[in-house]
Scaffold this motif. Structure first.
Motif, PDB file in Angstrom:
ATOM      1  N   GLU A  89     -78.816 -11.560 -21.113  1.00  0.00           N
ATOM      2  CA  GLU A  89     -79.768 -10.454 -20.974  1.00  0.00           C
ATOM      3  C   GLU A  89     -80.075  -9.861 -22.336  1.00  0.00           C
ATOM      4  N   ASP A  90     -78.991  -9.790 -23.245  1.00  0.00           N
ATOM      5  CA  ASP A  90     -79.239  -9.317 -24.608  1.00  0.00           C
ATOM      6  C   ASP A  90     -80.212 -10.253 -25.327  1.00  0.00           C
ATOM      7  N   ILE A  91     -80.006 -11.560 -25.135  1.00  0.00           N
ATOM      8  CA  ILE A  91     -80.885 -12.555 -25.764  1.00  0.00           C
ATOM      9  C   ILE A  91     -82.323 -12.330 -25.277  1.00  0.00           C
ATOM     10  N   PHE A  92     -82.480 -12.147 -23.943  1.00  0.00           N
ATOM     11  CA  PHE A  92     -83.834 -11.957 -23.385  1.00  0.00           C
ATOM     12  C   PHE A  92     -84.515 -10.758 -24.035  1.00  0.00           C
ATOM     13  N   TRP A  93     -83.827  -9.607 -24.112  1.00  0.00           N
ATOM     14  CA  TRP A  93     -84.464  -8.417 -24.669  1.00  0.00           C
ATOM     15  C   TRP A  93     -84.752  -8.584 -26.153  1.00  0.00           C
ATOM     16  N   GLY A  94     -83.982  -9.413 -26.789  1.00  0.00           N
ATOM     17  CA  GLY A  94     -84.290  -9.711 -28.180  1.00  0.00           C
ATOM     18  C   GLY A  94     -85.621 -10.436 -28.299  1.00  0.00           C
ATOM     19  N   PHE A  95     -85.851 -11.421 -27.423  1.00  0.00           N
ATOM     20  CA  PHE A  95     -87.145 -12.117 -27.400  1.00  0.00           C
ATOM     21  C   PHE A  95     -88.266 -11.150 -26.973  1.00  0.00           C
ATOM     22  N   ALA A  96     -88.018 -10.401 -25.885  1.00  0.00           N
ATOM     23  CA  ALA A  96     -89.065  -9.550 -25.313  1.00  0.00           C
ATOM     24  C   ALA A  96     -89.479  -8.422 -26.253  1.00  0.00           C
ATOM     25  N   GLY A  97     -88.584  -8.014 -27.177  1.00  0.00           N
ATOM     26  CA  GLY A  97     -88.932  -6.936 -28.089  1.00  0.00           C
ATOM     27  C   GLY A  97     -89.656  -7.404 -29.335  1.00  0.00           C
ATOM     28  N   SER A  98     -89.931  -8.671 -29.438  1.00  0.00           N
ATOM     29  CA  SER A  98     -90.557  -9.200 -30.654  1.00  0.00           C
ATOM     30  C   SER A  98     -92.080  -9.040 -30.629  1.00  0.00           C
ATOM     31  N   ASP A  99     -92.669  -9.049 -31.828  1.00  0.00           N
ATOM     32  CA  ASP A  99     -94.138  -9.014 -31.952  1.00  0.00           C
ATOM     33  C   ASP A  99     -94.762 -10.270 -31.346  1.00  0.00           C
ATOM     34  N   GLU A 100     -94.049 -11.376 -31.453  1.00  0.00           N
ATOM     35  CA  GLU A 100     -94.584 -12.638 -30.935  1.00  0.00           C
ATOM     36  C   GLU A 100     -94.777 -12.557 -29.426  1.00  0.00           C
ATOM     37  N   PHE A 101     -93.862 -11.927 -28.703  1.00  0.00           N
ATOM     38  CA  PHE A 101     -94.013 -11.787 -27.251  1.00  0.00           C
ATOM     39  C   PHE A 101     -95.163 -10.828 -26.934  1.00  0.00           C
ATOM     40  N   ARG A 102     -95.275  -9.742 -27.720  1.00  0.00           N
ATOM     41  CA  ARG A 102     -96.363  -8.804 -27.467  1.00  0.00           C
ATOM     42  C   ARG A 102     -97.721  -9.484 -27.645  1.00  0.00           C
ATOM     43  N   ARG A 103     -97.831 -10.361 -28.649  1.00  0.00           N
ATOM     44  CA  ARG A 103     -99.096 -11.070 -28.853  1.00  0.00           C
ATOM     45  C   ARG A 103     -99.397 -12.013 -27.705  1.00  0.00           C
ATOM     46  N   LEU A 104     -98.373 -12.636 -27.173  1.00  0.00           N
ATOM     47  CA  LEU A 104     -98.558 -13.537 -26.029  1.00  0.00           C
ATOM     48  C   LEU A 104     -99.101 -12.753 -24.819  1.00  0.00           C
ATOM     49  N   VAL A 105     -98.471 -11.607 -24.560  1.00  0.00           N
ATOM     50  CA  VAL A 105     -98.916 -10.786 -23.418  1.00  0.00           C
ATOM     51  C   VAL A 105    -100.350 -10.315 -23.614  1.00  0.00           C
ATOM     52  N   GLN A 106    -100.678  -9.903 -24.820  1.00  0.00           N
ATOM     53  CA  GLN A 106    -102.025  -9.423 -25.109  1.00  0.00           C
ATOM     54  C   GLN A 106    -103.077 -10.520 -24.933  1.00  0.00           C
ATOM     55  N   SER A 107    -102.681 -11.755 -25.162  1.00  0.00           N
ATOM     56  CA  SER A 107    -103.640 -12.860 -25.009  1.00  0.00           C
ATOM     57  C   SER A 107    -104.100 -13.031 -23.562  1.00  0.00           C
ATOM     58  N   PHE A 108    -103.357 -12.471 -22.609  1.00  0.00           N
ATOM     59  CA  PHE A 108    -103.735 -12.503 -21.191  1.00  0.00           C
ATOM     60  C   PHE A 108    -104.477 -11.225 -20.785  1.00  0.00           C
ATOM     61  N   GLY A 109    -104.692 -10.340 -21.747  1.00  0.00           N
ATOM     62  CA  GLY A 109    -105.389  -9.103 -21.440  1.00  0.00           C
ATOM     63  C   GLY A 109    -104.513  -8.054 -20.819  1.00  0.00           C
ATOM     64  N   LEU A 110    -103.194  -8.178 -20.983  1.00  0.00           N
ATOM     65  CA  LEU A 110    -102.260  -7.227 -20.376  1.00  0.00           C
ATOM     66  C   LEU A 110    -101.763  -6.214 -21.403  1.00  0.00           C
TER      67      LEU A 110
END
Length: 602
Positions: A581-602
């Motif tokens: 779960e710590d690993i997941f939040w490390g990925f989810a808190g990154s700029d790279e994940f935010r850019r992925l989400v934004q690419s879907f218009g979310l």
């Protein structure tokens, strides 16, 4: 009315002889039965009441018109050469010269002198009732007595009545109409100005009608022309009553002998009957008693005009014109009232279907196109009319009607594949076969969890379908989306990716709805949704080792494969005791994940 109905007229003529009325009842109105000039008489109950036999209430002078023949030439004393010359000159005479030969055509009958009304109808009315109405099971006259033998009430009209509101007439107690089509010889200028309007309205409303022509014929040639005049005008109409030959003009036909009048009438009637129509004779009581005495008149139904409380004609007749002062809703002023008599009953007719407008034709074609392209068959009449009416009345737009076809039981039962379904949409809504790139994109939508309704809406809102609707003269419109997935396309696309990447399968409908609701209704953020997939029981059952877990994090949250340095860092975290779960939040808190989400218009 075509020939087969003539048998009914002949049967009606021979069925009954009119019952004579008593002297006391005959004194009201106009009942003179000689051909002398109408005179005033003093009678017991109606002293000072003038009597006369009359024709339709044609107030005012008839317009000056052309005529087709010169003055009548006596057959006696004329050799063949003279007749030949006269015929040749007649054929080359201009219409202006013909007018000079015959003069201005104006009524000169028992009611008119040089086109002017000369007699006022002065019927004595009993109080407390409506004359010529249906009361206690019988038609009653102007003094409230039953009219013996009367069956149906009608009116006869010409352009002198002006523009009639036939809808109001249809709602009254009037059962039928006799319409003047014209007067005299076969010239358009001698057509009745309101003939077509009156005939079209009666046809539209289902009012049975017949026809009459006011005759000025002086010889058999003019009688033939007058018959051709009528036949030209009645073509295409379904007559329920005869074509009547109106004989009453004193200035012209009144100068002829009884035999000459009969000869003229026979030519007219034979011409009408040869064309397949029933024919009858109109005249006033005096003319029937004194002028139309030739035995040949016994073969045609008689329409007798006598303004009185009863008809005094002693022979057989099928219609009686009883007054020119009738009051009928929809007609300004007085109007002639008639009754069919002695077994001659007017049959009801169905209102005519209104002619199909250009808009109707266009909308019909649009609906037929949907039948052919979506249901793959010709239209059925009931369905075609129902859909056409819906569009004409603007109950639904073109888009809504098209949706009705696409999701009809008939179309659904065809069980088309997604590929076949999209191809039908291309042909129907874009008017062309599919292109490979466009088709692939639509098929991808269907695999990503969108409904066929979502895909249909995309086609409906295309410029191509808008142009098609414009061509058919209808409003395109659009359709609503009903499923929560279709209403939230960005969320649906992201969730489809989660199903594909983390669970390795297509979404199931129930699960997809629940996940979309988490996003759209409960407003959970993308990280929480993604976590739900990664730590779902289905994902845990995969029993991934640490390396596989980190690699799927790269793919699912960064949309790429792991780089070596980064992968080693994440593995070091695990070795140091960090939880998955710590690993997941490390990925989810990154700029790279935010850019992925934004690419879907979310």
């Amino acid at each position: 009315m075509k020939k087969p109905l003539k048998n009914r007229f002949l049967a009606a003529i021979t069925a009954t002889v009119i019952v004579c009325t008593s002297a006391s009842s005959a004194v009201y109105g106009y009942a003179l039965d000689t051909k002398e000039t109408v005179e005033s008489e003093s009678v017991s109950e109606t002293e000072g009441l003038e009597k006369s036999e009359t024709r339709e209430s044609e107030t005012g002078a008839v317009k000056a018109v052309e005529s087709t023949a010169a003055e009548t030439v006596s057959e006696t004393g004329k050799d063949s050469e003279t007749e030949s010359v006269a015929e040749t000159e007649s054929e080359t005479t201009s219409e202006t010269e013909l007018i000079e030969n015959k003069g201005t055509l104006v009524e000169n009958s028992f009611r008119y002198q040089n086109g002017e009304w000369i007699h006022d109808e002065m019927p004595l009315y009993a109080a407390g009732f409506k004359p010529w109405s249906f009361t206690d099971g019988s038609w009653i006259n102007s003094i409230g007595e039953p009219i013996v033998g009367a069956i149906n009430k009608g009116i006869d009209v010409s352009s002198h009545r002006g523009k009639i509101d036939w809808k109001k007439v249809e709602a009254s107690d009037v059962d039928y109409a006799i319409i003047r089509c014209g007067y005299g010889n076969n010239y358009v200028s001698q057509d009745d100005d309101y003939w077509k309007y009156n005939a079209d309205e009666c046809t539209r409303l289902g009012i049975p009608f017949g026809v009459y022509i006011y005759s000025y014929a002086m010889d058999v040639k003019e009688a033939k022309s007058e018959a051709e005049h009528v036949l030209r005008l009645v073509k295409g109409y379904n007559l329920s009553l005869p074509i009547y030959f109106d004989l009453e003009d004193e200035k012209y036909t009144g100068k002829l002998t009884n035999k000459e009048i009969a000869d003229i009438t026979e030519v007219f009637c034979d011409t009408i009957e040869a064309a397949g129509y029933d024919v009858g004779i109109y005249a006033n009581l005096s003319w029937f008693n004194n002028r139309l005495t030739d035995p040949r008149f016994d073969q045609w139904p008689k329409w007798v005009a006598q303004y009185n409380t009863v008809c005094d004609y002693q022979g057989d007749y099928t219609m009686w014109q009883c007054t020119s002062s009738g009051i009928v809703d929809g007609i300004a002023g007085g109007v002639d009232v008639n009754f069919t008599m002695n077994g001659f009953e007017v049959e009801d007719v169905e209102p005519a279907e209104p002619p199909e407008s250009e808009q109707d034709k266009q909308v019909r074609s649009f609906v037929e196109r949907l039948y052919e392209l979506i249901l793959n068959r010709p239209s059925d009449e009931a369905g075609l009319e129902a859909w056409k009416d819906i569009l004409i009345n603007q109950e639904e737009t073109g888009a809504e009607v098209a949706r009705g076809f696409v999701f009809s039981d008939e179309f659904v039962s065809r069980k088309l594949s997604d590929d076949e379904f999209v191809e039908v949409l291309y042909e129907t809504f874009l008017g062309r076969p599919s292109d490979s790139n466009g088709k692939e994109a639509w098929l991808k939508c269907l695999t990503q969890g969108f409904s066929r309704e979502y895909v249909l809406k995309g086609f409906i809102e295309s410029n191509e379908f808008n142009d098609i609707c414009l061509d058919y003269g209808i409003l395109r419109g659009t359709i609503p989306l009903n499923s929560i997935q279709d209403k939230n396309p960005e969320i649906t696309k992201y969730l489809f990716r989660c199903y594909d990447v983390f669970l390795g399968r297509k979404p199931d409908e129930k699960g997809m709805i629940e996940w979309v609701e988490s996003f759209a209704v409960r407003k959970e953020n993308p990280a929480e949704i993604t976590k739900g997939f990664i730590f779902s029981s289905e994902m845990i059952e995969k029993n991934l080792n640490d390396e596989e877990f980190i690699k799927i994090m790269y793919r699912g949250l960064f949309n790429r494969t792991a780089d070596e340095a980064g992968f080693n860092d994440w593995m070091k975290w695990i070795h140091e005791g960090k939880s998955r779960e710590d690993i997941f939040w490390g990925f989810a808190g990154s700029d790279e994940f935010r850019r992925l989400v934004q690419s879907f218009g979310l």
